[in-house]
Design a protein around this motif. Structure first.
Motif, short mmCIF file in Angstrom:
data_model
loop_
_atom_site.label_atom_id
_atom_site.label_comp_id
_atom_site.label_asym_id
_atom_site.label_seq_id
_atom_site.Cartn_x
_atom_site.Cartn_y
_atom_site.Cartn_z
N ALA A 124 0.79 -0.95 -0.13
CA ALA A 124 0.13 -0.10 0.17
C ALA A 124 0.77 1.18 -0.01
CB ALA A 124 -0.81 0.12 1.21
N ASP A 125 1.92 1.09 -0.76
CA ASP A 125 2.88 2.33 -1.04
C ASP A 125 3.45 3.00 0.62
OD1 ASP A 125 2.85 2.51 -3.39
OD2 ASP A 125 1.17 3.64 -3.58
N SER A 126 3.19 2.28 1.64
CA SER A 126 3.87 2.42 2.90
C SER A 126 4.81 1.77 3.61
CB SER A 126 2.44 2.44 3.89
OG SER A 126 2.24 1.23 4.10
N VAL A 127 4.81 0.52 3.11
CA VAL A 127 6.08 -0.37 3.72
C VAL A 127 6.81 -1.10 2.56
CG1 VAL A 127 6.59 -2.25 4.95
CG2 VAL A 127 5.03 -0.51 6.03
N ASN A 128 8.10 -1.20 2.59
CA ASN A 128 8.58 -1.91 1.73
C ASN A 128 9.66 -3.05 2.17
OD1 ASN A 128 8.39 -0.65 -1.29
ND2 ASN A 128 8.91 1.05 0.25
N ILE A 129 9.20 -4.50 1.94
CA ILE A 129 9.78 -5.43 2.53
C ILE A 129 10.87 -6.18 1.47
CG2 ILE A 129 9.80 -7.57 3.82
CD1 ILE A 129 7.08 -6.58 4.59
N TYR A 130 12.21 -6.46 1.99
CA TYR A 130 13.06 -6.96 1.05
C TYR A 130 13.71 -8.31 1.64
CZ TYR A 130 13.34 -2.21 -0.71
OH TYR A 130 12.80 -1.06 -1.44
N SER A 131 13.98 -9.40 0.88
CA SER A 131 14.46 -10.75 1.29
C SER A 131 15.03 -11.36 0.38
CB SER A 131 13.48 -11.48 2.16
OG SER A 131 12.38 -12.00 1.57
N GLN A 132 15.61 -12.64 0.47
CA GLN A 132 15.99 -13.32 -0.35
C GLN A 132 15.14 -14.75 -0.63
OE1 GLN A 132 18.68 -12.93 -2.66
NE2 GLN A 132 18.36 -11.04 -1.60
N TYR A 133 13.84 -14.79 0.16
CA TYR A 133 13.16 -15.98 0.27
C TYR A 133 11.78 -15.23 0.72
CZ TYR A 133 10.81 -20.24 0.91
OH TYR A 133 9.71 -21.39 1.09
N MET A 134 10.60 -15.88 0.19
CA MET A 134 9.49 -15.42 0.90
C MET A 134 8.44 -16.78 0.58
SD MET A 134 6.75 -12.50 -0.21
CE MET A 134 6.14 -13.51 -1.43
N GLN A 135 7.56 -17.20 1.65
CA GLN A 135 6.34 -17.65 1.55
C GLN A 135 5.17 -16.99 1.86
OE1 GLN A 135 6.79 -20.89 4.32
NE2 GLN A 135 8.30 -22.17 3.13
N TYR A 136 4.04 -17.13 0.82
CA TYR A 136 2.99 -16.30 1.06
C TYR A 136 1.68 -16.91 0.69
CZ TYR A 136 -0.26 -12.15 0.00
OH TYR A 136 -1.34 -11.46 0.45
N ASP A 137 1.00 -16.78 2.01
CA ASP A 137 -0.29 -17.23 1.97
C ASP A 137 -1.40 -16.18 1.40
OD1 ASP A 137 -3.05 -18.42 2.30
OD2 ASP A 137 -2.47 -19.51 4.11
N GLY A 138 -1.77 -16.53 0.03
CA GLY A 138 -2.80 -15.25 -0.40
C GLY A 138 -4.23 -15.21 0.22
N THR A 139 -4.43 -16.33 0.77
CA THR A 139 -5.87 -16.22 1.22
C THR A 139 -5.89 -15.72 2.77
OG1 THR A 139 -6.41 -18.52 0.00
CG2 THR A 139 -7.73 -18.01 2.13
N LYS A 140 -4.80 -15.89 3.43
CA LYS A 140 -4.92 -15.35 4.98
C LYS A 140 -3.88 -14.05 4.85
CE LYS A 140 -5.04 -19.68 7.51
NZ LYS A 140 -4.25 -20.58 8.47
N LYS A 141 -3.09 -13.79 3.74
CA LYS A 141 -2.43 -12.79 3.47
C LYS A 141 -1.25 -12.52 4.51
CE LYS A 141 -3.88 -9.09 1.58
NZ LYS A 141 -4.59 -7.66 1.46
N LEU A 142 -0.66 -13.66 4.63
CA LEU A 142 0.35 -13.73 5.50
C LEU A 142 1.67 -14.09 4.88
CD1 LEU A 142 -1.37 -16.01 8.58
CD2 LEU A 142 -0.84 -13.58 8.47
N ALA A 143 2.58 -13.41 5.07
CA ALA A 143 4.12 -13.83 4.30
C ALA A 143 5.16 -13.85 5.48
CB ALA A 143 4.52 -12.52 3.65
N THR A 144 5.94 -14.80 5.12
CA THR A 144 7.27 -15.30 5.93
C THR A 144 8.53 -14.98 5.01
OG1 THR A 144 5.97 -17.01 7.19
CG2 THR A 144 8.32 -17.02 7.12
N PHE A 145 9.39 -14.13 5.65
CA PHE A 145 10.55 -13.97 4.85
C PHE A 145 11.79 -14.33 5.63
CE2 PHE A 145 7.30 -10.42 4.31
CZ PHE A 145 7.45 -10.12 2.90
N ARG A 146 12.78 -14.65 4.64
CA ARG A 146 13.99 -15.34 5.17
C ARG A 146 15.24 -14.87 4.51
NH1 ARG A 146 10.35 -17.28 7.76
NH2 ARG A 146 9.95 -19.09 8.54
N GLU A 147 16.18 -14.68 5.28
CA GLU A 147 17.78 -14.35 4.52
C GLU A 147 17.67 -12.81 4.09
OE1 GLU A 147 19.19 -16.91 1.53
OE2 GLU A 147 18.17 -18.74 2.40
#
Length: 634
Positions: A101-124
């Motif tokens: 939403a143009d407010s937060v930027n997140i960077y990583s080398q790996y991500m898992q994302y549950d589109g239904t629950k809109k939950l993301a897990t970032f690694r590395e």
């Protein structure tokens, strides 16, 4: 041709057309199983697209090269993505970037994302930025619905010049709050912090304390468990009995508020201050202070204690101010006008009086022993006891001779009758040049002065006093009392317009009264007899806290009750002279000496005129005398 064969060929043709069509398009078709645009994952761009069916429940879309995906207002970038359209689950690899939403930027080398629950897990090499600060960690969970990021294996926040670290953290993107938990540490060019839990707002740069916290700011160390610190404005507020200390002082209070830029602060609620360098304590309910200049103004029942091992001096007043002697010389118009809040009241100029008084110092040569005094020597030793009082007159005669005593008065002299020579400058007000001569710079940087106003009360085992205002110098240990002061030592009371009390090792050594000086001494608790001595100026000297000698000068008057060997009163002597000296032993006068213009009368004890028993302005003010140190705290 068999109809079944035709149908098979038609299906095969349609399948081939659909495969060719898919290979020509850049973008895959949208999922059709749902019309919820919030849950829909749109593949906006990719360099290569593969579709694989693992089983009936697993159909994967494989995107490789400059992948760009959108879900609602959230954008995803990655080098490659594997997306399960049926379960709405995505895995991203390499240079992952999310813009929420143009407010937060997140960077990583790996991500898992549950589109239904809109939950993301970032690694590395995880990095989260909101424009005000950046969060670094190796593993983080992010809830797109609540916009909450969580890390549990250590992370740090960098915000301009401030860095915060904790074992766990919870980031709330909407309100820009970060809740740090476990081994919290903060570093800043001006502030360092350690805590177990901390709440920090990346927008306002305000750190809020919710657990025991230690803060180091300059030379100060602060211990608190409640409050906040504004890193942008350098302002803070603490509660829950916080403690502030540096190399020479400690202050504890229910609440603190201060400005680090100016150094000014305020402490409220059962304030306790300790100056370890000067051995001073302060108790009050409200204190304004400057932690850089190490000065303070205490109100609401303040009590200051000048500490010593056995006999500390307690000072109470409506207002107490204390600062370092090095700053006193720079105060315009002197310390009285600088800190006295009473407007329009004249303050006596003590310097001019002191300079004009030539008798404020008692020298050995002024002691005169007349021929009528008998020296008694026993066993080759001279006793240091004055057994009976003697009245000695000089130049003029007493108008009426006292009745003869039953026992001839005897005075036994010893070296104790000699008085110390004191430099007349000692009673002058301390200025900067005097300070430099008396103390080196490093000592004047820590020595204090004290000013107190309205209802001043002093308690010490050896001496008590009351006054309207007070000044105390750490350089010469002199208490200066102004506006109707009264001082008591054992059974003696001294009053006047102004009183100086010189101390040594926190005990009275010398007392100087100028203008309307009056010393009153109760002869016997059960009687109405009072020895009295009056003069424009009075000098009193103490030995081990006991009054030893008094000199009154300037239209001096005295009333003295003579006693015989059995301590029975035989008469009262009332005399005036230019100067009167009175010597004491065990709190009782043992010798009186009158000098110049002597006029006096002695009255038999049974014929005392009531109007002659008291000098003018006589007052016995025992009811004003502080009885104990606890009384000063009430």
């Amino acid at each position: 041709m068999n109809v079944f064969v035709r149908i098979g060929l038609l299906c095969c043709l349609l399948f081939c057309v659909s495969v060719l069509s898919a290979q020509q398009k850049t973008l895959p078709p949208r999922p059709s199983q749902s019309s919820d645009t919030v849950r829909i994952v749109e593949i906006l761009k990719t360099n290569r697209f593969d579709f694989r069916t693992i089983d009936s429940a697993t159909q994967l879309q494989i995107l490789v090269g400059d992948v760009h995906i959108r879900q609602g207002r959230t954008l995803f970038w990655a080098d490659s993505v594997v997306y399960n359209e049926k379960t709405n689950f995505m895995q991203a690899y390499g240079n992952v970037h999310i813009n929420d939403a143009d407010s937060v930027n997140i960077y990583s080398q790996y991500m898992q994302y549950d589109g239904t629950k809109k939950l993301a897990t970032f690694r590395e090499k995880v990095k989260l930025s909101d424009g005000n600060s950046t969060l670094y960690t190796d593993e983080m969970d992010y809830d797109m619905n609540g916009k909450v990021g969580t890390y549990r294996n250590g992370g740090r926040i960098e915000s301009k010049q401030t860095t915060l670290y904790s074992k766990e953290g919870f980031y709330y993107a909407d309100i820009k709050d970060i809740y740090f938990v476990g081994n919290v540490k903060m570093s800043d060019p001006e502030v360092a912090l350690a805590s177990d839990s901390l709440l920090y707002n990346t927008s306002s740069q305000v750190a809020t304390f919710i657990a025991p916290t230690t803060i180091k700011s300059g030379q100060s160390i602060i211990n608190t468990r409640e409050g906040y610190y504004d890193l942008k404005l350098k302002k803070a507020k603490f509660g829950s009995r916080s403690r502030m200390q540096d190399s020479t002082s400690t202050m504890i209070a229910d609440d603190f508020a201060f400005d680090d830029k100016s150094g000014y602060g305020e402490a409220k609620g059962n304030v306790q201050y300790k100056d370890t360098a000067q051995g001073a304590l302060l108790f009050a309910n409200r204190v304004f202070f400057n932690k850089e200049k190490k000065n303070f103004l205490a109100t609401e029942k303040p009590v200051m204690v000048v500490v010593q091992n056995k006999d500390s001096v307690f000072i109470a007043a409506d207002t107490i101010y204390s600062g370092l002697m090095r700053d006193l010389a720079g105060m315009k118009n002197g310390y009285i006008s600088a800190f006295d809040t009473l407007k329009g009241k004249q303050v006596i100029n003590v310097d001019s009086i002191l300079q004009n008084d030539s008798s404020n110092i008692m020298k050995d040569s002024s002691i005169v022993v007349t021929d009528s005094i008998t020296i008694v020597q026993s066993k080759d030793t001279i006793a240091a006891v004055v057994e009976k009082p003697i009245i000695v007159a000089q130049k003029d005669s007493i108008s009426n001779k006292p009745p003869p005593l039953k026992v001839k008065p005897v005075l036994v002299l010893s070296d104790s009758t000699k008085l110390p020579t004191v430099d007349s400058n000692a009673v002058a007000a301390i200025d900067s040049s005097t300070i430099k001569k008396i103390r080196p710079k490093e000592e004047t940087d820590t020595l204090r002065f004290i000013t107190a106003f309205r209802h001043v009360r002093i308690f010490n085992d050896s001496l008590q006093a009351v006054a309207d205002s007070l000044f105390y110098s750490g350089v010469d240990s002199v208490f200066q009392l102004f506006h109707d002061p009264i001082a008591w030592s054992k059974g003696s009371q001294v009053s006047g317009d102004t009183i100086y009390i010189f101390t040594e090792n926190k005990k009275p050594k010398r007392l100087y009264v100028f203008e309307n000086g009056l010393l009153v001494q109760s002869v016997k608790e059960s009687s109405s007899f009072f020895n009295q001595i009056k003069g424009r100026t009075i000098n009193g000297y103490f030995i081990n806290g006991e009054l030893d000698f008094v000199k009154a000068k300037g239209t001096a008057e005295s009333i003295y009750y003579a006693q015989d060997d059995d301590s029975a009163f035989v008469g009262m002597n009332r005399t005036t002279a230019d100067m009167i000296d009175m010597y004491f032993k065990e709190r009782s006068p043992q010798k009186v000496k009158f000098t110049s213009s002597v006029k006096g009368t002695t009255f038999p004890i049974r014929q005392l005129p009531e109007d002659q028993k008291k000098l003018s302005n006589f007052q016995w003010l025992e009811n004003k005398r502080p009885k104990n140190k606890l009384e000063l705290f009430l």
